[in-house]
Design an enzyme around this catalytic site. Structure first.
Site, PDB file in Angstrom:
ATOM      1  N   CYS A  65     -20.519 -29.582 -43.157  1.00 11.12           N
ATOM      2  CA  CYS A  65     -21.019 -28.245 -42.760  1.00 11.12           C
ATOM      3  C   CYS A  65     -21.901 -27.321 -43.411  1.00 11.12           C
ATOM      4  CB  CYS A  65     -19.507 -27.493 -42.511  1.00 11.12           C
ATOM      5  SG  CYS A  65     -18.783 -27.284 -43.995  1.00 11.12           S
ATOM      6  N   HIS A 102     -13.349 -12.164 -51.034  1.00 13.10           N
ATOM      7  CA  HIS A 102     -13.567 -13.019 -49.856  1.00 13.10           C
ATOM      8  C   HIS A 102     -13.997 -14.311 -50.482  1.00 13.10           C
ATOM      9  CE1 HIS A 102     -15.072 -14.316 -46.121  1.00 13.10           C
ATOM     10  NE2 HIS A 102     -16.169 -14.543 -46.627  1.00 13.10           N
ATOM     11  N   HIS A 105     -13.417 -19.212 -45.014  1.00 14.08           N
ATOM     12  CA  HIS A 105     -12.747 -19.238 -43.784  1.00 14.08           C
ATOM     13  C   HIS A 105     -11.899 -20.613 -43.730  1.00 14.08           C
ATOM     14  CE1 HIS A 105     -15.245 -16.207 -42.560  1.00 14.08           C
ATOM     15  NE2 HIS A 105     -14.144 -15.844 -41.920  1.00 14.08           N
ATOM     16  N   ASP A 109      -9.601 -28.454 -38.587  1.00 16.49           N
ATOM     17  CA  ASP A 109     -10.390 -29.677 -38.273  1.00 16.49           C
ATOM     18  C   ASP A 109     -10.620 -30.520 -39.571  1.00 16.49           C
ATOM     19  OD1 ASP A 109     -12.190 -28.189 -39.366  1.00 16.49           O
ATOM     20  OD2 ASP A 109     -13.590 -28.149 -37.847  1.00 16.49           O
ATOM     21  N   ARG A 117      -9.409 -27.454 -43.199  1.00 18.74           N
ATOM     22  CA  ARG A 117     -10.647 -27.340 -44.034  1.00 18.74           C
ATOM     23  C   ARG A 117     -11.013 -25.916 -44.215  1.00 18.74           C
ATOM     24  NH1 ARG A 117     -16.116 -25.991 -41.589  1.00 18.74           N
ATOM     25  NH2 ARG A 117     -15.075 -26.162 -39.714  1.00 18.74           N
ATOM     26  N   CYS A 119     -13.266 -23.815 -45.748  1.00 21.17           N
ATOM     27  CA  CYS A 119     -14.605 -23.859 -45.776  1.00 21.17           C
ATOM     28  C   CYS A 119     -15.184 -22.671 -46.724  1.00 21.17           C
ATOM     29  CB  CYS A 119     -15.278 -23.545 -44.431  1.00 21.17           C
ATOM     30  SG  CYS A 119     -16.813 -23.616 -44.383  1.00 21.17           S
TER      31      CYS A 119
END
Length: 132
Positions: A65, A102, A105, A109, A117, A119
Site C-alpha cells: 500500500c 496521529h 489508520h 484486510d 492492517r 497502515c
C-alpha cells in the site's frame, strides 16, 4: 499511563515540519515515500512525539500500500482507535494513546493472526534497531 502534553510551540520545536503535519494536523505522507516503508530489520517502532513503543518489526509486513503496515500493536494499551469520517470516507484512525499523535489508520484486510492492517505513516515513527 501518564499522558504527555505539550503546547503547539513545543510540538513545533520537537518535530520536523513534515512530522508536525502528520502527527499534530492528521496529515498523511505520500505513499512509497516514507523512511520506514522498506525497513524490515529487527527492532521497535516508537512514537516520534513521545517515544512510546508502538509496533515490533516481527509484526510488520509488506501490504503493497506504500506505508509501513503491521498486523498488531506491540501493546494495545499504547494505541487508541477512533472513528474518522474525514474526506468523505469511514475509517478507523490510530493514535498514540500517550501523546495523541496521529499515526495512521487500521483496516480489516491484514494477514493472520489478526486480519488487521495498521497502515502507519513513517513520519509518526522512530525506529529503534534491535541490538545484535
Amino acid at each position: 499511563m501518564k499522558k504527555v502534553t505539550r503546547s503547539e510551540e513545543e510540538w513545533r520545536a520537537l518535530l520536523s515540519p513534515e512530522e508536525y503535519y502528520v502527527v499534530r494536523q492528521k496529515g498523511t505522507e505520500r505513499p512509497f515515500t516514507g523512511r520506514y516503508n522498506d525497513t524490515f530489520a529487527p527492532g521497535i517502532y516508537r512514537c516520534v512525539g513521545c517515544g512510546t513503543p508502538l509496533f515490533a518489526s516481527d509484526t510488520k509486513f509488506d501490504a503493497g500500500c506504500g506505508w509501513p503496515s503491521y498486523f498488531q500493536p506491540l501493546n494495545p494499551d499504547n494505541v487508541r482507535e477512533e472513528p474518522d469520517t474525514s474526506h468523505g470516507m469511514v475509517r478507523t484512525e490510530v493514535l498514540c494513546n500517550v501523546c495523541d499523535a496521529h499515526l495512521g489508520h487500521v483496516f480489516p484486510d491484514g494477514p493472520p493472526p489478526t486480519g488487521l492492517r495498521y497502515c502507519i505513516n513513517s513520519l509518526s515513527l522512530k525506529f529503534e534497531p534491535q541490538d545484535q
